[in-house]
Design an enzyme around this catalytic site. Sequence first.
Site, mmCIF file in Angstrom:
data_model
loop_
_atom_site.group_PDB
_atom_site.id
_atom_site.type_symbol
_atom_site.label_atom_id
_atom_site.label_comp_id
_atom_site.label_asym_id
_atom_site.label_seq_id
_atom_site.Cartn_x
_atom_site.Cartn_y
_atom_site.Cartn_z
ATOM 1 N N HIS A 176 -14.573 0.523 -0.394
ATOM 2 C CA HIS A 176 -13.426 -0.325 -0.039
ATOM 3 C C HIS A 176 -12.311 0.447 0.648
ATOM 4 O O HIS A 176 -11.165 0.004 0.663
ATOM 5 C CB HIS A 176 -12.895 -1.026 -1.300
ATOM 6 C CG HIS A 176 -13.898 -1.967 -1.893
ATOM 7 N ND1 HIS A 176 -13.804 -2.441 -3.180
ATOM 8 C CD2 HIS A 176 -15.030 -2.502 -1.375
ATOM 9 C CE1 HIS A 176 -14.835 -3.253 -3.422
ATOM 10 N NE2 HIS A 176 -15.598 -3.280 -2.347
ATOM 11 N N GLN A 192 -15.647 1.869 -5.711
ATOM 12 C CA GLN A 192 -14.862 0.756 -5.153
ATOM 13 C C GLN A 192 -13.390 1.152 -5.102
ATOM 14 O O GLN A 192 -12.579 0.431 -4.537
ATOM 15 C CB GLN A 192 -15.027 -0.497 -6.025
ATOM 16 C CG GLN A 192 -16.459 -1.006 -6.107
ATOM 17 C CD GLN A 192 -16.599 -2.096 -7.143
ATOM 18 O OE1 GLN A 192 -16.357 -3.293 -6.869
ATOM 19 N NE2 GLN A 192 -16.963 -1.717 -8.358
ATOM 20 N N ASN A 193 -13.082 2.291 -5.716
ATOM 21 C CA ASN A 193 -11.686 2.726 -5.813
ATOM 22 C C ASN A 193 -11.229 3.358 -4.504
ATOM 23 O O ASN A 193 -12.016 3.998 -3.803
ATOM 24 C CB ASN A 193 -11.517 3.722 -6.966
ATOM 25 C CG ASN A 193 -11.862 3.077 -8.302
ATOM 26 O OD1 ASN A 193 -11.906 1.848 -8.410
ATOM 27 N ND2 ASN A 193 -12.160 3.907 -9.296
ATOM 28 N N VAL A 194 -9.965 3.165 -4.220
ATOM 29 C CA VAL A 194 -9.399 3.717 -2.975
ATOM 30 C C VAL A 194 -8.540 4.946 -3.266
ATOM 31 O O VAL A 194 -8.045 5.594 -2.351
ATOM 32 C CB VAL A 194 -8.577 2.636 -2.220
ATOM 33 C CG1 VAL A 194 -9.510 1.510 -1.739
ATOM 34 C CG2 VAL A 194 -7.456 2.060 -3.081
ATOM 35 N N ASP A 195 -8.432 5.274 -4.589
ATOM 36 C CA ASP A 195 -7.693 6.502 -4.916
ATOM 37 C C ASP A 195 -8.568 7.718 -4.627
ATOM 38 O O ASP A 195 -9.763 7.580 -4.354
ATOM 39 C CB ASP A 195 -7.228 6.468 -6.396
ATOM 40 C CG ASP A 195 -8.395 6.452 -7.395
ATOM 41 O OD1 ASP A 195 -8.435 5.538 -8.241
ATOM 42 O OD2 ASP A 195 -9.268 7.342 -7.310
ATOM 43 N N THR A 219 -16.156 -1.270 -13.876
ATOM 44 C CA THR A 219 -16.055 -2.341 -12.895
ATOM 45 C C THR A 219 -16.490 -3.648 -13.535
ATOM 46 O O THR A 219 -17.448 -3.700 -14.280
ATOM 47 C CB THR A 219 -16.902 -2.068 -11.632
ATOM 48 O OG1 THR A 219 -16.863 -3.222 -10.785
ATOM 49 C CG2 THR A 219 -18.344 -1.714 -11.957
ATOM 50 N N SER A 220 -15.752 -4.720 -13.225
ATOM 51 C CA SER A 220 -16.076 -6.034 -13.813
ATOM 52 C C SER A 220 -17.254 -6.674 -13.076
ATOM 53 O O SER A 220 -17.683 -7.773 -13.424
ATOM 54 C CB SER A 220 -14.844 -6.939 -13.716
ATOM 55 O OG SER A 220 -14.478 -7.107 -12.337
ATOM 56 N N TYR A 223 0.831 -1.218 0.000
ATOM 57 C CA TYR A 223 0.000 0.000 0.000
ATOM 58 C C TYR A 223 0.860 1.261 0.000
ATOM 59 O O TYR A 223 0.482 2.282 -0.577
ATOM 60 C CB TYR A 223 -1.009 -0.022 1.162
ATOM 61 C CG TYR A 223 -2.107 -1.014 0.874
ATOM 62 C CD1 TYR A 223 -2.038 -2.330 1.331
ATOM 63 C CD2 TYR A 223 -3.178 -0.666 0.037
ATOM 64 C CE1 TYR A 223 -3.013 -3.258 1.005
ATOM 65 C CE2 TYR A 223 -4.147 -1.595 -0.302
ATOM 66 C CZ TYR A 223 -4.060 -2.892 0.183
ATOM 67 O OH TYR A 223 -5.015 -3.811 -0.170
HETATM 68 N N1 APR Z 1 -12.638 2.879 -19.026
HETATM 69 C C1 APR Z 1 -13.666 2.198 -18.454
HETATM 70 N N2 APR Z 1 -13.584 0.921 -18.037
HETATM 71 C C2 APR Z 1 -12.399 0.301 -18.228
HETATM 72 C C3 APR Z 1 -11.281 0.931 -18.815
HETATM 73 C C4 APR Z 1 -11.439 2.280 -19.225
HETATM 74 N N3 APR Z 1 -10.432 2.971 -19.798
HETATM 75 N N4 APR Z 1 -10.255 0.026 -18.862
HETATM 76 C C5 APR Z 1 -10.727 -1.115 -18.308
HETATM 77 N N5 APR Z 1 -12.011 -0.953 -17.932
HETATM 78 C C6 APR Z 1 -12.915 -1.925 -17.303
HETATM 79 C C7 APR Z 1 -12.601 -3.389 -17.565
HETATM 80 O O1 APR Z 1 -13.189 -3.807 -18.785
HETATM 81 C C8 APR Z 1 -13.232 -4.059 -16.349
HETATM 82 O O2 APR Z 1 -14.600 -4.343 -16.581
HETATM 83 O O3 APR Z 1 -12.766 -1.765 -15.897
HETATM 84 C C9 APR Z 1 -13.122 -2.990 -15.252
HETATM 85 C C10 APR Z 1 -12.052 -3.297 -14.221
HETATM 86 O O4 APR Z 1 -12.450 -4.431 -13.488
HETATM 87 P P1 APR Z 1 -11.559 -4.894 -12.220
HETATM 88 O O5 APR Z 1 -10.120 -4.819 -12.598
HETATM 89 O O6 APR Z 1 -12.141 -6.184 -11.745
HETATM 90 O O7 APR Z 1 -11.793 -3.744 -11.135
HETATM 91 P P2 APR Z 1 -13.024 -3.588 -10.155
HETATM 92 O O8 APR Z 1 -14.288 -4.096 -10.778
HETATM 93 O O9 APR Z 1 -13.016 -2.181 -9.688
HETATM 94 O O10 APR Z 1 -12.618 -4.550 -8.917
HETATM 95 C C11 APR Z 1 -13.491 -4.550 -7.813
HETATM 96 O O11 APR Z 1 -11.968 -5.954 -6.593
HETATM 97 O O12 APR Z 1 -9.868 -6.532 -5.928
HETATM 98 C C12 APR Z 1 -10.990 -5.855 -5.567
HETATM 99 O O13 APR Z 1 -11.062 -4.147 -3.997
HETATM 100 C C13 APR Z 1 -10.725 -4.406 -5.317
HETATM 101 O O14 APR Z 1 -12.251 -2.567 -5.617
HETATM 102 C C14 APR Z 1 -11.675 -3.696 -6.262
HETATM 103 C C15 APR Z 1 -12.710 -4.751 -6.552
#
Ligand code: APR
Length: 233
Positions: free
Chosen positions: A104, A86-89, A176-177, A53
Amino acid sequence: MKNLVFLTGAGMSAESGISTFRDSGGLWEQYPVEAVASIQGYERNPQLVQNFYNQRRAQLSSVHPNEGHRLVASLQDQYHVTVVTQNVDDLHERAGSRNIIHLHGELMKATSSRNPNDTSCIVTLPKENPIIKMGDKAKDGSQLRPFIVWFGESVPMIEPAIAEVSKADILVVIGTSLNVYPAAGLLNFTNPHCQIYLIDPKQVPYNPTLGIHHIMKGASEGMKELCDILKKT
Ligand code: APR
């Protein structure tokens, strides 16, 4: 004013240069998530977790909000906006968003390792040296730890997030995925008249009965298209 709620994930900050978690080359390809983002990992090797971190916090000083963050903030003039992230930034804050729920935790904050949700122990780390060292103490005398919700820990901010989503006239999901609960489950708390938009360059698994309008673009281009759509509604 209509209620506009955003649910954002790592993709919101991708164009600012912050890695997502599950895209190719994402953070969880470089680090074992269990070792650096779970309460068990912290108890097993707190120094490793502090280092992880500290590195992510150091990167924050060299990244900036992108056009997507700025457009999200700009809608506060016409809507009652809540950003559930969900972002910590701190990029939503730095772009000017005021009403933010961090599900988060927050990278720039630290807390008690005995009771992480004891608000009297939550502190903001100094911008010039946002490092936590083993031996740094929280107000309750316990080891200071990142104010981050790790896997295996409760998500106290999910209740206020549900309250906001259930009142939303418009919900916009960005970057977010939808892999991680309870955050991903928020979509199911929308009321029937809520319009739901998804901004993501890739397909994302969601409940097809929700009538989601998927803008298959990145955060900045997607938010430009969304703003055009909202102008016409
Ligand atoms: N613009 C928009 N979306 C994007 C971009 C972009 N430029 N680039 C990638 N993505 C999308 C991807 O297609 C994906 O669906 O962002 C999503 C990222 O998914 P993850 O990496 O799984 O991130 P997230 O969904 O925020 O993860 C959730 O998981 O590990 C934990 O605590 C952590 O908060 C996080 C949580």
